[in-house]
Scaffold this motif. Structure first.
Motif, PDB file in Angstrom:
ATOM      1  N   CYS A 115      36.271  21.550  16.944  1.00  0.00           N
ATOM      2  CA  CYS A 115      37.065  22.028  15.897  1.00  0.00           C
ATOM      3  C   CYS A 115      37.846  20.517  15.164  1.00  0.00           C
ATOM      4  N   PRO A 116      37.595  20.422  13.841  1.00  0.00           N
ATOM      5  CA  PRO A 116      38.010  19.257  13.046  1.00  0.00           C
ATOM      6  C   PRO A 116      39.394  19.127  13.023  1.00  0.00           C
ATOM      7  N   TYR A 117      40.181  20.329  13.017  1.00  0.00           N
ATOM      8  CA  TYR A 117      41.801  20.138  13.068  1.00  0.00           C
ATOM      9  C   TYR A 117      42.279  19.725  14.315  1.00  0.00           C
ATOM     10  N   CYS A 118      41.574  19.924  15.295  1.00  0.00           N
ATOM     11  CA  CYS A 118      41.882  19.369  16.747  1.00  0.00           C
ATOM     12  C   CYS A 118      41.754  18.044  16.819  1.00  0.00           C
ATOM     13  N   ASN A 119      40.525  17.440  16.248  1.00  0.00           N
ATOM     14  CA  ASN A 119      40.101  16.157  16.344  1.00  0.00           C
ATOM     15  C   ASN A 119      41.385  15.469  15.460  1.00  0.00           C
ATOM     16  N   LEU A 120      41.727  15.880  14.412  1.00  0.00           N
ATOM     17  CA  LEU A 120      42.820  15.152  13.554  1.00  0.00           C
ATOM     18  C   LEU A 120      44.056  15.157  14.468  1.00  0.00           C
ATOM     19  N   GLU A 121      44.412  16.208  15.065  1.00  0.00           N
ATOM     20  CA  GLU A 121      45.659  16.164  15.787  1.00  0.00           C
ATOM     21  C   GLU A 121      45.457  15.093  16.790  1.00  0.00           C
ATOM     22  N   LEU A 122      44.392  15.201  17.626  1.00  0.00           N
ATOM     23  CA  LEU A 122      44.068  14.093  18.665  1.00  0.00           C
ATOM     24  C   LEU A 122      44.371  12.717  18.699  1.00  0.00           C
ATOM     25  N   ARG A 123      43.885  12.474  17.255  1.00  0.00           N
ATOM     26  CA  ARG A 123      43.778  10.896  16.807  1.00  0.00           C
ATOM     27  C   ARG A 123      45.407  10.938  16.443  1.00  0.00           C
ATOM     28  N   ALA A 124      45.948  11.629  15.854  1.00  0.00           N
ATOM     29  CA  ALA A 124      47.429  11.381  15.622  1.00  0.00           C
ATOM     30  C   ALA A 124      48.139  11.206  16.856  1.00  0.00           C
ATOM     31  N   TYR A 125      47.996  11.806  17.694  1.00  0.00           N
ATOM     32  CA  TYR A 125      48.620  11.600  18.898  1.00  0.00           C
ATOM     33  C   TYR A 125      48.481  10.416  19.818  1.00  0.00           C
ATOM     34  N   GLN A 126      47.062   9.827  19.662  1.00  0.00           N
ATOM     35  CA  GLN A 126      46.783   8.740  20.032  1.00  0.00           C
ATOM     36  C   GLN A 126      47.576   7.384  19.360  1.00  0.00           C
ATOM     37  N   LYS A 127      47.654   7.710  17.961  1.00  0.00           N
ATOM     38  CA  LYS A 127      48.383   6.758  17.450  1.00  0.00           C
ATOM     39  C   LYS A 127      49.842   6.667  17.771  1.00  0.00           C
ATOM     40  N   THR A 169      44.199  19.225   3.615  1.00  0.00           N
ATOM     41  CA  THR A 169      43.136  18.606   2.793  1.00  0.00           C
ATOM     42  C   THR A 169      41.883  19.273   3.415  1.00  0.00           C
ATOM     43  N   PHE A 170      41.646  19.026   4.652  1.00  0.00           N
ATOM     44  CA  PHE A 170      40.392  19.872   5.162  1.00  0.00           C
ATOM     45  C   PHE A 170      40.428  21.219   5.080  1.00  0.00           C
ATOM     46  N   LYS A 171      41.300  21.744   5.274  1.00  0.00           N
ATOM     47  CA  LYS A 171      41.469  23.565   4.983  1.00  0.00           C
ATOM     48  C   LYS A 171      40.987  23.524   3.610  1.00  0.00           C
ATOM     49  N   THR A 172      41.579  22.989   2.396  1.00  0.00           N
ATOM     50  CA  THR A 172      41.283  23.116   1.121  1.00  0.00           C
ATOM     51  C   THR A 172      39.738  23.063   1.055  1.00  0.00           C
ATOM     52  N   SER A 173      39.275  21.893   1.557  1.00  0.00           N
ATOM     53  CA  SER A 173      37.652  21.877   1.271  1.00  0.00           C
ATOM     54  C   SER A 173      36.870  22.743   2.206  1.00  0.00           C
ATOM     55  N   TRP A 174      37.314  23.254   3.307  1.00  0.00           N
ATOM     56  CA  TRP A 174      36.669  24.215   4.112  1.00  0.00           C
ATOM     57  C   TRP A 174      36.628  25.399   3.203  1.00  0.00           C
ATOM     58  N   ARG A 175      37.764  26.033   2.492  1.00  0.00           N
ATOM     59  CA  ARG A 175      37.875  27.488   2.010  1.00  0.00           C
ATOM     60  C   ARG A 175      36.880  27.116   0.737  1.00  0.00           C
ATOM     61  N   GLU A 176      36.530  25.935   0.135  1.00  0.00           N
ATOM     62  CA  GLU A 176      35.689  25.907  -0.979  1.00  0.00           C
ATOM     63  C   GLU A 176      34.293  26.076  -0.426  1.00  0.00           C
ATOM     64  N   MET A 215      54.238  14.857   7.022  1.00  0.00           N
ATOM     65  CA  MET A 215      53.453  15.007   5.766  1.00  0.00           C
ATOM     66  C   MET A 215      52.025  14.226   5.765  1.00  0.00           C
ATOM     67  N   SER A 216      52.150  13.119   6.623  1.00  0.00           N
ATOM     68  CA  SER A 216      50.652  12.461   6.740  1.00  0.00           C
ATOM     69  C   SER A 216      49.673  13.390   7.653  1.00  0.00           C
ATOM     70  N   LEU A 217      49.915  13.838   8.560  1.00  0.00           N
ATOM     71  CA  LEU A 217      49.245  14.690   9.264  1.00  0.00           C
ATOM     72  C   LEU A 217      48.909  16.072   8.849  1.00  0.00           C
ATOM     73  N   GLN A 218      50.041  16.846   8.151  1.00  0.00           N
ATOM     74  CA  GLN A 218      49.803  17.866   7.564  1.00  0.00           C
ATOM     75  C   GLN A 218      48.927  17.916   6.446  1.00  0.00           C
ATOM     76  N   THR A 219      49.137  16.897   5.770  1.00  0.00           N
ATOM     77  CA  THR A 219      48.137  16.687   4.507  1.00  0.00           C
ATOM     78  C   THR A 219      46.787  16.604   4.878  1.00  0.00           C
ATOM     79  N   GLU A 220      46.451  15.775   5.927  1.00  0.00           N
ATOM     80  CA  GLU A 220      45.010  15.668   6.489  1.00  0.00           C
ATOM     81  C   GLU A 220      44.560  17.083   6.663  1.00  0.00           C
ATOM     82  N   LEU A 221      45.371  17.894   7.516  1.00  0.00           N
ATOM     83  CA  LEU A 221      44.990  19.193   7.856  1.00  0.00           C
ATOM     84  C   LEU A 221      44.778  20.145   6.642  1.00  0.00           C
TER      85      LEU A 221
END
Length: 231
Positions: A96-108, A24-31, A16-22
């Motif tokens: 790609c901002p979604y990629c950066n969010l994912e990469l940081r999640a894997y680093q954690k 959230t960005f998707k919602t702001s991008w669509r706007e 939920m934490s990662l998908q929420t971040e993704l």
């Protein structure tokens, strides 16, 4: 509570934490881009479903390749697979901002992956100079590799040529993929993640035509724990 497993709660919370971040960005991008551009991207992603359906699945052998890494050396995926479990995640690029969010999640999640005697690598079509920038920007301490000719993505069945409409959109956004990837092509891999057993069998494969959805590291960790129990 009977049958309660605290690991399940941890995995669910992380997803939920990662998908929420993704999301959230998707919602702001669509706007920001508006309904017409958002629909263009939605439709283009949906058109890739048949390619995703044909990609290598669980049970197949992961292709062995030697790829350039971000430090100027070469990483031998075959050698990594021979030594133990491996987590591989394909991303589109550091732009790609979604990629950066994912990469940081894997680093954690890296300490937990390492604790399970597994390795982690991320792969994109970008040149080593660009993967180095991505690794530094996200403070990544695992190998970030360049599939610059797309051979590995092709072998996995996840590489595609961008449509004319998406090429025009990316040019507008300043994403010069032929230059960033160093191959002169407008092609990308669908984001995909794999958990690979020692020896090369794919224990878990996640390929999604919508690049805004990613497999959470907690799911990879769950698969690695199953491998450890079976060993």
């Amino acid at each position: 509570m009977a049958g309660f497993n605290p690991c399940h709660r941890t995995i669910r919370r992380t997803i939920m934490s990662l998908q929420t971040e993704l999301d959230t960005f998707k919602t702001s991008w669509r706007e920001r881009v508006g309904a017409e551009t958002a629909k263009l991207v939605d439709d283009d992603n949906a058109a890739l479903q048949s390619l995703a359906d044909r990609a290598l699945k669980t049970g197949a052998q992961f292709p062995k390749r030697q790829l350039p890494n971000q430090t100027g050396g070469t990483t031998d995926l075959g050698a990594l697979i021979a030594s133990g479990p491996l987590v591989v995640t394909f991303y589109r690029g550091g732009w790609c901002p979604y990629c950066n969010l994912e990469l940081r999640a894997y680093q954690k999640a890296l300490p937990e992956i390492t604790a399970l005697n597994a390795r982690l690598v991320a792969i994109s079509p970008e040149t080593p100079d660009n993967t180095l920038t991505t690794a530094e920007k996200n403070a990544l301490s695992f190998d970030v590799l360049s599939d610059t000719d797309g051979a590995l993505a092709d072998a996995l069945g996840i590489r595609f040529q961008l449509s004319l409409a998406i090429k025009a959109l990316y040019r507008k956004f300043g994403h010069d993929l032929p230059t960033r990837n160093g191959d002169g092509q407008w092609s990308l891999p669908m984001p995909a993640s794999y958990v690979i057993e020692r020896g090369g069998r794919i224990a878990l494969a996640s390929v999604d035509p919508d690049y805004r959805n990613r497999m959470d590291p907690a799911v990879a960790l769950s698969a690695l724990r199953k491998i450890a129990i079976a060993a």
